[in-house]
Design a protein around this motif. Structure first.
Motif, PDB file in Angstrom:
ATOM      1  N   ALA A 190       0.797  -1.221   0.000  1.00 27.59           N
ATOM      2  CA  ALA A 190       0.000   0.000   0.000  1.00 27.59           C
ATOM      3  C   ALA A 190       0.829   1.268   0.000  1.00 27.59           C
ATOM      4  O   ALA A 190       0.461   2.255  -0.632  1.00 27.59           O
ATOM      5  CB  ALA A 190      -0.925   0.002   1.220  1.00 27.59           C
ATOM      6  N   PHE A 191       1.939   1.268   0.714  1.00 32.01           N
ATOM      7  CA  PHE A 191       2.606   2.539   1.006  1.00 32.01           C
ATOM      8  C   PHE A 191       3.542   2.998  -0.110  1.00 32.01           C
ATOM      9  O   PHE A 191       4.722   2.678  -0.132  1.00 32.01           O
ATOM     10  CB  PHE A 191       3.358   2.422   2.336  1.00 32.01           C
ATOM     11  N   ASP A 192       2.981   3.742  -1.039  1.00 37.25           N
ATOM     12  CA  ASP A 192       3.772   4.418  -2.067  1.00 37.25           C
ATOM     13  C   ASP A 192       3.131   5.766  -2.350  1.00 37.25           C
ATOM     14  O   ASP A 192       2.139   6.141  -1.705  1.00 37.25           O
ATOM     15  CB  ASP A 192       3.871   3.568  -3.338  1.00 37.25           C
ATOM     16  N   GLU A 193       3.698   6.513  -3.298  1.00 37.09           N
ATOM     17  CA  GLU A 193       3.185   7.860  -3.545  1.00 37.09           C
ATOM     18  C   GLU A 193       1.750   7.845  -4.073  1.00 37.09           C
ATOM     19  O   GLU A 193       0.979   8.773  -3.815  1.00 37.09           O
ATOM     20  CB  GLU A 193       4.101   8.642  -4.485  1.00 37.09           C
ATOM     21  N   SER A 194       1.361   6.784  -4.809  1.00 34.73           N
ATOM     22  CA  SER A 194      -0.021   6.701  -5.307  1.00 34.73           C
ATOM     23  C   SER A 194      -0.997   6.597  -4.141  1.00 34.73           C
ATOM     24  O   SER A 194      -2.073   7.220  -4.143  1.00 34.73           O
ATOM     25  CB  SER A 194      -0.177   5.477  -6.225  1.00 34.73           C
ATOM     26  N   PHE A 195      -0.618   5.821  -3.123  1.00 34.62           N
ATOM     27  CA  PHE A 195      -1.460   5.674  -1.924  1.00 34.62           C
ATOM     28  C   PHE A 195      -1.604   7.020  -1.219  1.00 34.62           C
ATOM     29  O   PHE A 195      -2.711   7.422  -0.829  1.00 34.62           O
ATOM     30  CB  PHE A 195      -0.832   4.649  -0.987  1.00 34.62           C
ATOM     31  N   LEU A 196      -0.488   7.739  -1.049  1.00 32.70           N
ATOM     32  CA  LEU A 196      -0.536   9.034  -0.372  1.00 32.70           C
ATOM     33  C   LEU A 196      -1.411  10.021  -1.141  1.00 32.70           C
ATOM     34  O   LEU A 196      -2.213  10.754  -0.555  1.00 32.70           O
ATOM     35  CB  LEU A 196       0.880   9.605  -0.224  1.00 32.70           C
ATOM     36  N   MET A 197      -1.245  10.038  -2.476  1.00 32.44           N
ATOM     37  CA  MET A 197      -2.056  10.936  -3.298  1.00 32.44           C
ATOM     38  C   MET A 197      -3.540  10.581  -3.196  1.00 32.44           C
ATOM     39  O   MET A 197      -4.402  11.466  -3.096  1.00 32.44           O
ATOM     40  CB  MET A 197      -1.602  10.854  -4.760  1.00 32.44           C
ATOM     41  N   ALA A 198      -3.843   9.294  -3.254  1.00 33.08           N
ATOM     42  CA  ALA A 198      -5.238   8.847  -3.202  1.00 33.08           C
ATOM     43  C   ALA A 198      -5.883   9.242  -1.871  1.00 33.08           C
ATOM     44  O   ALA A 198      -6.986   9.824  -1.836  1.00 33.08           O
ATOM     45  CB  ALA A 198      -5.327   7.342  -3.414  1.00 33.08           C
ATOM     46  N   VAL A 199      -5.229   8.941  -0.756  1.00 29.83           N
ATOM     47  CA  VAL A 199      -5.784   9.232   0.565  1.00 29.83           C
ATOM     48  C   VAL A 199      -5.951  10.742   0.752  1.00 29.83           C
ATOM     49  O   VAL A 199      -6.997  11.218   1.218  1.00 29.83           O
ATOM     50  CB  VAL A 199      -4.879   8.648   1.670  1.00 29.83           C
ATOM     51  N   ALA A 200      -4.893  11.505   0.383  1.00 29.81           N
ATOM     52  CA  ALA A 200      -4.935  12.959   0.601  1.00 29.81           C
ATOM     53  C   ALA A 200      -6.025  13.625  -0.234  1.00 29.81           C
ATOM     54  O   ALA A 200      -6.767  14.480   0.262  1.00 29.81           O
ATOM     55  CB  ALA A 200      -3.575  13.562   0.283  1.00 29.81           C
ATOM     56  N   THR A 201      -6.148  13.248  -1.509  1.00 29.07           N
ATOM     57  CA  THR A 201      -7.118  13.919  -2.385  1.00 29.07           C
ATOM     58  C   THR A 201      -8.544  13.478  -2.088  1.00 29.07           C
ATOM     59  O   THR A 201      -9.468  14.312  -2.076  1.00 29.07           O
ATOM     60  CB  THR A 201      -6.781  13.652  -3.862  1.00 29.07           C
ATOM     61  N   ILE A 202      -8.734  12.176  -1.834  1.00 31.73           N
ATOM     62  CA  ILE A 202     -10.084  11.709  -1.470  1.00 31.73           C
ATOM     63  C   ILE A 202     -10.501  12.343  -0.141  1.00 31.73           C
ATOM     64  O   ILE A 202     -11.662  12.749   0.054  1.00 31.73           O
ATOM     65  CB  ILE A 202     -10.122  10.168  -1.384  1.00 31.73           C
ATOM     66  N   GLY A 203      -9.510  12.472   0.768  1.00 30.40           N
ATOM     67  CA  GLY A 203      -9.794  13.128   2.048  1.00 30.40           C
ATOM     68  C   GLY A 203     -10.211  14.578   1.867  1.00 30.40           C
ATOM     69  O   GLY A 203     -11.101  15.079   2.573  1.00 30.40           O
ATOM     70  N   ALA A 204      -9.558  15.270   0.929  1.00 29.35           N
ATOM     71  CA  ALA A 204      -9.907  16.671   0.676  1.00 29.35           C
ATOM     72  C   ALA A 204     -11.345  16.782   0.173  1.00 29.35           C
ATOM     73  O   ALA A 204     -12.102  17.675   0.596  1.00 29.35           O
ATOM     74  CB  ALA A 204      -8.928  17.268  -0.339  1.00 29.35           C
ATOM     75  N   PHE A 205     -11.752  15.859  -0.715  1.00 24.33           N
ATOM     76  CA  PHE A 205     -13.134  15.858  -1.199  1.00 24.33           C
ATOM     77  C   PHE A 205     -14.095  15.471  -0.076  1.00 24.33           C
ATOM     78  O   PHE A 205     -15.233  15.950  -0.031  1.00 24.33           O
ATOM     79  CB  PHE A 205     -13.283  14.906  -2.386  1.00 24.33           C
ATOM     80  N   ALA A 206     -13.639  14.608   0.837  1.00 21.07           N
ATOM     81  CA  ALA A 206     -14.500  14.164   1.943  1.00 21.07           C
ATOM     82  C   ALA A 206     -14.805  15.289   2.927  1.00 21.07           C
ATOM     83  O   ALA A 206     -15.738  15.168   3.737  1.00 21.07           O
ATOM     84  CB  ALA A 206     -13.832  12.996   2.681  1.00 21.07           C
ATOM     85  N   MET A 207     -14.036  16.383   2.842  1.00 19.91           N
ATOM     86  CA  MET A 207     -14.317  17.531   3.717  1.00 19.91           C
ATOM     87  C   MET A 207     -15.674  18.155   3.409  1.00 19.91           C
ATOM     88  O   MET A 207     -16.136  19.032   4.144  1.00 19.91           O
ATOM     89  CB  MET A 207     -13.208  18.584   3.544  1.00 19.91           C
ATOM     90  N   VAL A 208     -16.320  17.704   2.344  1.00 22.26           N
ATOM     91  CA  VAL A 208     -17.677  18.172   2.040  1.00 22.26           C
ATOM     92  C   VAL A 208     -18.650  17.803   3.160  1.00 22.26           C
ATOM     93  O   VAL A 208     -19.705  18.445   3.332  1.00 22.26           O
ATOM     94  CB  VAL A 208     -18.150  17.582   0.683  1.00 22.26           C
ATOM     95  N   PHE A 209     -18.278  16.792   3.958  1.00 19.32           N
ATOM     96  CA  PHE A 209     -19.139  16.392   5.081  1.00 19.32           C
ATOM     97  C   PHE A 209     -19.004  17.344   6.264  1.00 19.32           C
ATOM     98  O   PHE A 209     -19.670  17.178   7.278  1.00 19.32           O
ATOM     99  CB  PHE A 209     -18.807  14.964   5.519  1.00 19.32           C
ATOM    100  N   PHE A 210     -18.097  18.321   6.135  1.00 24.93           N
ATOM    101  CA  PHE A 210     -17.976  19.355   7.150  1.00 24.93           C
ATOM    102  C   PHE A 210     -18.273  20.705   6.483  1.00 24.93           C
ATOM    103  O   PHE A 210     -17.383  21.511   6.254  1.00 24.93           O
ATOM    104  CB  PHE A 210     -16.557  19.370   7.750  1.00 24.93           C
ATOM    105  N   PRO A 211     -19.550  20.932   6.122  1.00 27.50           N
ATOM    106  CA  PRO A 211     -19.910  22.116   5.337  1.00 27.50           C
ATOM    107  C   PRO A 211     -19.641  23.433   6.050  1.00 27.50           C
ATOM    108  O   PRO A 211     -19.633  24.492   5.431  1.00 27.50           O
ATOM    109  CB  PRO A 211     -21.404  21.927   5.061  1.00 27.50           C
ATOM    110  N   ASP A 212     -19.396  23.364   7.389  1.00 31.87           N
ATOM    111  CA  ASP A 212     -19.122  24.593   8.122  1.00 31.87           C
ATOM    112  C   ASP A 212     -17.701  25.105   7.857  1.00 31.87           C
ATOM    113  O   ASP A 212     -17.381  26.254   8.152  1.00 31.87           O
ATOM    114  CB  ASP A 212     -19.303  24.372   9.627  1.00 31.87           C
TER     115      ASP A 212
END
Length: 650
Positions: free
Chosen positions: A86-108
């Motif tokens: 799992a631990f390579d740059e693709s994993f880091l990019m995937a987690v970080a970018t999906i996480g950024a989109f997931a911030m939609v659940f914190f609309p405040d």
């Protein structure tokens, strides 16, 4: 006509189309991103969908360029997770970018979909830069791969030429090389003369003349005349095949620094992933501000991606090897390039390395009314029936025509000289011992070399000095090596003490050792190795079969490739494709420049990342700064790594 394997061509074309498709895909994604970002910043989405509808519209719209640009990164990340890697740059990019989109659940909080899409887009732009840089650095090495011939011309009994695969040519076969064609197999020219373009092998742009009787190596381009060549090796053992094998294997031998970065990335990536998780979860549990600490963790992940190191360090070594190949220097792996950068002692074999390895007349001292040409004529006639290299050099020095009919009663006294009757006169051509036996005391000569004394009807006519001449660029080589930081230059030779002393003085060598057997050379090198201190390394330069043991023993073995023996080239770590020792200093400068670039990238990438990681943990760095800390640093490091290919001013 034999052609290259169509499957290979198809594969190469497919790869090129894939890169073009990726570039176009990213350009489309960048265009869509720019439009969506403009709509978001201008308030168009808020006006159309209200609040918080604009956040969800932004989420959906930014998701389009994100998926267009990064679907392959997401696929690779999930594929690696399934395989337990799992631990390579693709994993880091995937987690970080999906996480950024997931911030939609914190609309405040402020929306971060734009940053998530931007991280993926610019990461892919960095990947394109990497692909371009690797492609550019491959060009000089790929040029080497183009030296492989497709066919050899074999003349049939009816005079027609049949094109045959080089692998099917037996040793001793006479092949025909037409103007414009590449020489397919090593051999000897038996008919014709031409000019040879050796640039692909040696980096030398000036054509080399070649005529009947000359050796010719595969990979050269026949420029002017039709030549017939008798092959002396099979294709698998020829120069071009050996070069291709060296080039293909070069990437497998990694430098210590390169291996360290690979190991570092394996430990570093899971460590920073864990640190990001602790930062996000720990901060959220302690403060309750989950959205803020999750964003800090995601920013931390983006910055921590090690792609600047894992891309730029191997690329620097690859560029250095490619740059050296432009100079006609083949370095068999990045580990040897790294060692070459630390060389502070260079040890030379003499014959064929610092000297030409062929005898020639260096001085003619006539007496008793003879001129230089008349003395040479007498000696050349006396030596006209000998095949000894010394006899050949005397005949080559005489500029006139020789008539063997003028010579009778020719006799050879092995190890001493020859006697003959020339135009009815008794002639003796030999060393001092031979003339002493005839009761003649010979004069001393200050010129160092093999001295042939000439006696005509009992009268001393003079002497001729023959020596192995120093290569034209040998003296400059020693000066350049000292200028490049080499502390000690040493010459080892089996030749006589006075000959070695003369060469050492002429070249300003730091020390020399003469009258050595092959085993003695190994002992001398081991003694010099024992005297090395700190990071200093020893390089040995040789060309003969008896140099192979020493080449293997040295920290870096350098073989003179064009005329060197197969054993020496096989044992060496670096091969000079021409016989110019001056390229040794250039190879060392390439190695030192490459290592300087490697460490610049390591220090720059780690320094910037560490700074932004601290700022991210403190909540000061935002996602945009994280994008620079990852993609920006990677692009700068890649551009810096590409400088390793520049060798014009070295």
């Amino acid at each position: 006509m034999a052609t290259a394997d169509p499957k290979k061509k198809k594969k190469k074309r497919k790869k090129k189309e894939s890169l073009e498709h990726k570039r176009n895909r990213i350009l489309v994604a960048l265009g869509i991103f720019a439009v969506v970002y403009a709509l978001d910043e201008l308030g168009t989405l808020t006006a159309a969908f209200g609040t918080p509808g604009d956040i969800y519209a932004s989420f959906a719209l930014f998701l389009v360029p994100f998926l267009i640009a990064g679907y392959d990164v997401l696929q690779k990340a999930f594929s690696n997770i399934r395989r337990g890697k799992a631990f390579d740059e693709s994993f880091l990019m995937a987690v970080a970018t999906i996480g950024a989109f997931a911030m939609v659940f914190f609309p405040d909080t402020d929306p971060h979909m734009a940053e998530g899409a931007a991280v993926m887009l610019f990461y892919q732009v960095g990947e394109l830069f990497q692909a371009y840089a690797v492609g550019k650095s491959r060009k000089s090495i790929s040029a080497m791969m183009d030296i492989a011939p497709d066919y050899a011309n074999v003349e049939q009994p009816d005079g027609t030429l049949e094109q045959v695969f080089p692998d099917d040519i037996a040793v001793g076969t006479v092949i025909v090389v037409k103007p414009g064609e590449r020489v397919p197999i090593d051999g000897v020219i038996v008919e014709g003369e031409t000019q040879l373009d050796t640039a692909a092998l040696t980096g030398e742009s000036v054509p080399r003349p070649a005529k009947s009787g000359d050796d010719i190596i595969s990979g050269c381009i026949n420029m002017t005349g039709l030549i017939h060549v008798r092959t002396t090796k099979s294709f698998g053992e020829s120069t071009v095949a050996r070069i291709l094998e060296l080039v293909e294997n070069a990437s497998e031998k990694k430098a210590r620094t390169e291996n360290f970065i690979t190991r570092f990335a394996r430990i570093y990536t899971p460590a920073v992933t864990g640190a990001a998780a602790v930062l996000a979860l720990g901060g959220g549990l302690v403060t309750g501000a989950w959205s803020d600490w999750i964003l800090r963790g995601l920013t931390f992940l983006v910055v921590s991606c090690p792609c600047a190191l894992v891309i730029s360090v191997p690329l620097s070594f690859f560029g250095g090897i490619g740059g050296a190949s432009k100079l006609g220097v083949l370095i068999k792996g990045s580990n040897y390039l790294e060692t070459l950068a630390d060389v502070d002692t260079v040890v030379f074999d003499k014959t064929g390395t610092l000297t030409n390895g062929t005898f020639s007349v260096v001085a003619v001292h006539p007496e008793a009314g003879y001129t230089e040409q008349s003395l040479l004529e007498v000696a050349a006639l006396a030596e006209s029936f000998s095949d000894h290299p010394i006899a050949q050099s005397v005949r080559a020095a005489y500029q006139g025509e020789l008539d063997p009919k003028r010579v009778s009663d020719s006799a050879n006294d092995a190890g001493h000289g020859v006697t003959a009757t020339i135009d009815g006169k008794h002639v003796v051509v030999g060393n001092a011992k031979m003339l002493a036996a005839a009761g003649i005391d010979v004069p001393n000569c200050e010129v160092v070399g093999t001295i042939l004394h000439v006696l005509v009807d009992g009268v001393y006519a003079g002497h001729i000095v023959i020596a192995d001449t120093v290569k034209a660029d040998a003296e400059q080589t020693i000066r350049d090596l000292h200028a490049a930081g080499v502390k000690r230059t040493v010459m080892l030779t089996g030749d006589r003490e006075e000959v070695a002393a003369s060469v050492a003085k002429q070249l300003s060598l730091d020390e020399f050792h003469a009258q050595l057997l092959p085993g003695d050379k190994v002992e001398r090198v081991e003694a010099l190795l024992a005297a090395e201190s700190g990071k200093g390394k020893l390089a040995f330069v040789g060309d003969g079969i008896n140099d192979a043991p020493v080449l293997t023993r040295a920290d870096v073995g350098i073989a003179m490739g064009a005329m060197g023996s197969d054993a020496a080239i096989e044992a060496a770590d670096v091969v000079l494709m021409d016989d110019k020792p001056s390229n040794i200093s250039r190879a060392i400068r390439v190695a030192r420049k490459t290592m300087s670039i490697v460490w610049q990238n390591i220090i720059f990438a780690l320094g910037i990342k560490l700074l932004i990681l601290v700022l991210a943990a403190l909540g000061i760095a935002n996602m945009w700064l994280a994008v620079f800390g990852d993609v920006g640093v990677a692009i700068i490091a890649i551009l810096n790594a590409m400088r390793a290919m520049g060798v014009k001013n070295l």
